[in-house]
Design a protein around this motif. Structure first.
Motif, mmCIF file in Angstrom:
data_model
loop_
_atom_site.group_PDB
_atom_site.id
_atom_site.type_symbol
_atom_site.label_atom_id
_atom_site.label_comp_id
_atom_site.label_asym_id
_atom_site.label_seq_id
_atom_site.Cartn_x
_atom_site.Cartn_y
_atom_site.Cartn_z
ATOM 1 N N ASP A 232 -8.483 11.632 -5.156
ATOM 2 C CA ASP A 232 -10.037 11.395 -4.872
ATOM 3 C C ASP A 232 -10.792 12.168 -5.946
ATOM 4 N N THR A 233 -10.217 13.567 -6.203
ATOM 5 C CA THR A 233 -10.829 14.535 -6.963
ATOM 6 C C THR A 233 -10.653 14.388 -8.541
ATOM 7 N N GLN A 234 -9.874 13.493 -8.750
ATOM 8 C CA GLN A 234 -9.256 13.395 -10.240
ATOM 9 C C GLN A 234 -10.349 12.463 -10.938
ATOM 10 N N ARG A 235 -10.713 13.009 -12.035
ATOM 11 C CA ARG A 235 -11.755 12.144 -12.856
ATOM 12 C C ARG A 235 -10.897 11.588 -14.063
ATOM 13 N N TRP A 236 -11.436 11.657 -15.297
ATOM 14 C CA TRP A 236 -10.653 11.010 -16.441
ATOM 15 C C TRP A 236 -9.390 11.574 -16.434
ATOM 16 N N VAL A 237 -8.622 10.901 -16.537
ATOM 17 C CA VAL A 237 -6.948 11.257 -16.976
ATOM 18 C C VAL A 237 -6.880 11.165 -18.537
ATOM 19 N N TRP A 238 -6.889 12.145 -19.334
ATOM 20 C CA TRP A 238 -6.757 12.144 -20.579
ATOM 21 C C TRP A 238 -5.437 12.027 -21.081
ATOM 22 N N ALA B 42 3.302 4.345 -19.414
ATOM 23 C CA ALA B 42 2.121 5.038 -18.650
ATOM 24 C C ALA B 42 0.761 4.721 -19.376
ATOM 25 N N THR B 43 -0.347 4.467 -18.765
ATOM 26 C CA THR B 43 -1.500 4.527 -19.175
ATOM 27 C C THR B 43 -2.549 5.166 -18.411
ATOM 28 N N THR B 44 -3.458 5.982 -19.464
ATOM 29 C CA THR B 44 -4.427 6.788 -18.487
ATOM 30 C C THR B 44 -5.942 6.166 -18.849
ATOM 31 N N SER B 45 -6.666 6.439 -18.020
ATOM 32 C CA SER B 45 -8.135 6.145 -17.871
ATOM 33 C C SER B 45 -9.050 7.089 -17.602
ATOM 34 N N ALA B 46 -10.306 6.506 -18.200
ATOM 35 C CA ALA B 46 -11.469 7.074 -17.586
ATOM 36 C C ALA B 46 -11.774 6.806 -15.923
ATOM 37 N N ASP B 47 -11.088 5.718 -15.424
ATOM 38 C CA ASP B 47 -11.306 5.372 -14.177
ATOM 39 C C ASP B 47 -10.367 6.400 -12.924
ATOM 40 N N GLY B 48 -10.054 7.526 -13.597
ATOM 41 C CA GLY B 48 -9.452 8.301 -12.837
ATOM 42 C C GLY B 48 -7.896 8.433 -12.427
ATOM 43 N N SER C 154 5.215 -5.498 -15.032
ATOM 44 C CA SER C 154 4.694 -5.491 -13.691
ATOM 45 C C SER C 154 4.142 -4.106 -13.416
ATOM 46 N N LEU C 155 3.167 -3.970 -12.803
ATOM 47 C CA LEU C 155 2.560 -2.872 -12.304
ATOM 48 C C LEU C 155 3.565 -2.137 -11.322
ATOM 49 N N ARG C 156 4.231 -1.199 -11.728
ATOM 50 C CA ARG C 156 5.001 -0.262 -10.741
ATOM 51 C C ARG C 156 4.397 0.665 -9.855
ATOM 52 N N GLN C 157 3.337 1.410 -10.592
ATOM 53 C CA GLN C 157 2.877 2.505 -9.655
ATOM 54 C C GLN C 157 1.367 2.958 -10.116
ATOM 55 N N THR C 158 0.580 3.056 -9.102
ATOM 56 C CA THR C 158 -0.973 3.546 -9.380
ATOM 57 C C THR C 158 -0.815 5.041 -9.183
ATOM 58 N N LEU C 159 -1.291 6.019 -9.971
ATOM 59 C CA LEU C 159 -1.299 7.469 -9.532
ATOM 60 C C LEU C 159 -2.679 7.845 -9.682
ATOM 61 N N SER C 160 -3.279 8.245 -8.510
ATOM 62 C CA SER C 160 -4.649 8.657 -8.505
ATOM 63 C C SER C 160 -5.044 9.624 -7.440
ATOM 64 N N ASP D 28 8.753 7.534 -8.790
ATOM 65 C CA ASP D 28 9.334 6.740 -7.657
ATOM 66 C C ASP D 28 8.354 6.500 -6.598
ATOM 67 N N ASP D 29 7.735 7.184 -5.833
ATOM 68 C CA ASP D 29 6.738 7.402 -4.819
ATOM 69 C C ASP D 29 5.231 7.447 -4.980
ATOM 70 N N GLY D 30 4.917 7.992 -6.120
ATOM 71 C CA GLY D 30 3.571 8.172 -6.565
ATOM 72 C C GLY D 30 2.950 9.342 -5.866
ATOM 73 N N ASP D 31 3.562 10.583 -5.403
ATOM 74 C CA ASP D 31 3.188 11.530 -4.696
ATOM 75 C C ASP D 31 2.921 12.449 -5.836
ATOM 76 N N VAL D 32 1.864 13.517 -5.629
ATOM 77 C CA VAL D 32 1.833 14.541 -6.276
ATOM 78 C C VAL D 32 2.686 15.767 -5.819
ATOM 79 N N ARG D 33 3.687 16.339 -6.818
ATOM 80 C CA ARG D 33 4.663 17.034 -6.358
ATOM 81 C C ARG D 33 4.116 18.489 -6.535
ATOM 82 N N ARG D 34 3.256 18.809 -7.645
ATOM 83 C CA ARG D 34 2.595 20.097 -7.855
ATOM 84 C C ARG D 34 1.227 19.787 -8.763
ATOM 85 N N THR D 35 0.204 20.932 -8.204
ATOM 86 C CA THR D 35 -0.943 20.578 -9.050
ATOM 87 C C THR D 35 -1.051 22.069 -9.748
ATOM 88 N N TYR D 36 -1.460 22.068 -10.937
ATOM 89 C CA TYR D 36 -1.445 23.143 -11.796
ATOM 90 C C TYR D 36 -3.073 23.423 -12.118
#
Length: 148
Positions: free
Chosen positions: A89-95, A64-70, A81-87, A121-129
Motif C-alpha cells: 500500500d505504501t509503495q509508490r512508483w517502482v523505478w 519483471a516490469t515496474t511501473s508508476a502504478d506502484g 502469463s502473469l506469474r505474480q504482482t508485487l505491491s 514464488d509467494d510474492g511476500d516482502v522478505r525484507r524492507t531496506y
C-alpha cells in the motif's frame, strides 16, 4: 521507453512502453545476404500507468516490469502469463528491479524511499531496506549463484 535483451534464443528483445505495454519481438538470424529483422510476437497490457523498467531473470524464465502504478509484475517467458504482482500500500512508483542470481528473489527500488526484497514464488516482502530520505530510482544488486 525501456528495452531489454534476453540472453536466451527464443525471446531476444523486449520493450516496455511509457503507456505500460510490453512488446515482444523475435530477431531473425542474419546471413551474408540478409540483415537481421525484428518480428513482432506479442503485446501485453502490463500496467495502467507509465512503464519504467523491464529485466529478465538470470535463468531467462521470468520477466519483471515496474511501473508508476506502484507495482512490479513478474511474467513467465514461456507463455507470457502473469506469474505474480508485487505491491504494498505504501509503495509508490517502482523505478528499478533486479533478480537474485538464482531467480528466486527480486529487489525493487521505489519512490517511497524503500528498497524491498521479495520472494518471487509467494510474492511476500522478505525484507524492507529503509533510511533514504528521497526516492530510490535505481539499484545495483549482486549475489553469487549457487556453487560459485
Amino acid at each position: 521507453m525501456e528495452m531489454c535483451v534476453c540472453p536466451c534464443p527464443f525471446v531476444p528483445f523486449i520493450c516496455l512502453s511509457v503507456q505500460g505495454d510490453v512488446y515482444v519481438w523475435s530477431l531473425s538470424q542474419s546471413t551474408a545476404e540478409r540483415a537481421s529483422t525484428l518480428t513482432p510476437k506479442t503485446r501485453l497490457s502490463a500496467h495502467d500507468k507509465y512503464g519504467l523498467k523491464c529485466c529478465f531473470s538470470p535463468d531467462s524464465c521470468l520477466l519483471a516490469t515496474t511501473s508508476a502504478d506502484g507495482s512490479v509484475k513478474i511474467w513467465n517467458t514461456a507463455d507470457w502469463s502473469l506469474r505474480q504482482t508485487l505491491s504494498v500500500d505504501t509503495q509508490r512508483w517502482v523505478w528499478d528491479a533486479q533478480f537474485s542470481a538464482d531467480s528466486n528473489y527480486i529487489v525493487t527500488a521505489s519512490s517511497d524511499g524503500n528498497a524491498r526484497l521479495w520472494s518471487v514464488d509467494d510474492g511476500d516482502v522478505r525484507r524492507t531496506y529503509s533510511g533514504h530520505q528521497k526516492a530510490i530510482v535505481c539499484l545495483a544488486f549482486h549475489d553469487k549463484s549457487p556453487g560459485a
